[in-house]
Motif scaffolding. Sequence first.
Motif, PDB file in Angstrom:
ATOM      1  N   ARG A   1       0.767  -1.266   0.123  1.00 29.28           N
ATOM      2  CA  ARG A   1       0.039  -0.032  -0.104  1.00 29.28           C
ATOM      3  C   ARG A   1       0.889   1.196   0.034  1.00 29.28           C
ATOM      4  O   ARG A   1       1.988   1.411   0.726  1.00 29.28           O
ATOM      5  CB  ARG A   1      -0.830   0.010   1.099  1.00 29.28           C
ATOM      6  CG  ARG A   1      -1.934   1.139   1.295  1.00 29.28           C
ATOM      7  CD  ARG A   1      -3.228   0.873   2.313  1.00 29.28           C
ATOM      8  NE  ARG A   1      -2.314   0.993   3.750  1.00 29.28           N
ATOM      9  CZ  ARG A   1      -2.273   2.040   4.598  1.00 29.28           C
ATOM     10  NH1 ARG A   1      -2.818   3.067   3.891  1.00 29.28           N
ATOM     11  NH2 ARG A   1      -2.015   1.750   5.540  1.00 29.28           N
ATOM     12  N   VAL A   2       0.599   2.336  -0.633  1.00 32.12           N
ATOM     13  CA  VAL A   2       1.152   3.639  -0.690  1.00 32.12           C
ATOM     14  C   VAL A   2       0.295   4.483  -0.039  1.00 32.12           C
ATOM     15  O   VAL A   2      -1.019   4.724  -0.591  1.00 32.12           O
ATOM     16  CB  VAL A   2       1.480   3.843  -2.211  1.00 32.12           C
ATOM     17  CG1 VAL A   2       2.118   5.252  -2.265  1.00 32.12           C
ATOM     18  CG2 VAL A   2       2.417   2.930  -2.917  1.00 32.12           C
ATOM     19  N   ALA A   3       0.821   5.271   0.750  1.00 32.66           N
ATOM     20  CA  ALA A   3       0.035   6.331   1.416  1.00 32.66           C
ATOM     21  C   ALA A   3       0.863   7.461   1.913  1.00 32.66           C
ATOM     22  O   ALA A   3       2.037   7.224   2.201  1.00 32.66           O
ATOM     23  CB  ALA A   3      -0.687   5.746   2.745  1.00 32.66           C
ATOM     24  N   ALA A   4       0.144   8.307   1.933  1.00 32.71           N
ATOM     25  CA  ALA A   4       0.972   9.881   2.366  1.00 32.71           C
ATOM     26  C   ALA A   4       0.450  10.330   3.795  1.00 32.71           C
ATOM     27  O   ALA A   4      -0.929  10.284   3.899  1.00 32.71           O
ATOM     28  CB  ALA A   4       0.690  10.940   1.296  1.00 32.71           C
ATOM     29  N   SER A   5       1.221  10.876   4.476  1.00 34.46           N
ATOM     30  CA  SER A   5       0.618  11.423   5.845  1.00 34.46           C
ATOM     31  C   SER A   5      -0.163  12.550   5.614  1.00 34.46           C
ATOM     32  O   SER A   5      -1.192  12.541   6.494  1.00 34.46           O
ATOM     33  CB  SER A   5       1.983  11.946   6.624  1.00 34.46           C
ATOM     34  OG  SER A   5       2.723  12.950   5.866  1.00 34.46           O
ATOM     35  N   THR A   6       0.047  13.456   4.594  1.00 33.70           N
ATOM     36  CA  THR A   6      -1.046  14.479   4.475  1.00 33.70           C
ATOM     37  C   THR A   6      -2.175  14.001   4.005  1.00 33.70           C
ATOM     38  O   THR A   6      -3.431  14.697   4.264  1.00 33.70           O
ATOM     39  CB  THR A   6      -0.671  15.439   3.413  1.00 33.70           C
ATOM     40  OG1 THR A   6      -0.228  14.623   2.121  1.00 33.70           O
ATOM     41  CG2 THR A   6       0.771  16.171   3.867  1.00 33.70           C
TER      42      THR A   6
END
Length: 203
Positions: free
Chosen positions: A6-11
């Motif tokens: 999974r690819v995720a961004a904190s923002t």
Amino acid sequence: AQLGVRVAASTKTGFNPTNFYDTPLIGNLVFGDLEFEKKGDGIGRKSFVAKLVTSEMTKIINITPLLNSNEAGVCGNLYGLALGSVDNSLRFENDPGRLAQAVPEIYALPILGDRVVLNITDALICQYEGGPRGLLHYSAVLDQLRFSRDPVALDVLSIKELTHQRGSMHGPNLKPNMELYRNAALLELGVSDVSRIQVETLR
């Protein structure tokens, strides 16, 4: 998706209102910061930790490039993870002294630093100028991967390598923000004295 990664961004996941770094320095909040457009006493003095870290991670393997940073010396394990995990971070980046204090203290938050189990420096390519921009003409091919549980040691060794590469190419003599790494050592995050770092090379 095919590999189950999974690819995720904190923002994108947002920030946790109960986990934060607090300092009297008031930031100019921008869209995406938890307190953006809020009013009241103390608004802008906290940097909240991303929900991606607090709610979805139990262990962190920190991977960073061997890439120069005009602010921190290297876009390394301390700088990358600390400022990538909180909001309201612009207030630190334009002042070397504030950055040198904030980065180690944010990394030292138990919710963040205690979850790091391994640090990896991707030194396949060393970009010694240009910061986050992809400027391969300011790069050297090292073909190395560097592993340690000590983020400070990896970062100061990276700064040493970046300085060497700039010197060999007659590049500008940049002065890295070594106070950041000395502060990290004072917080017992790792070793900042290069002479005390033991390096084992595997080929």
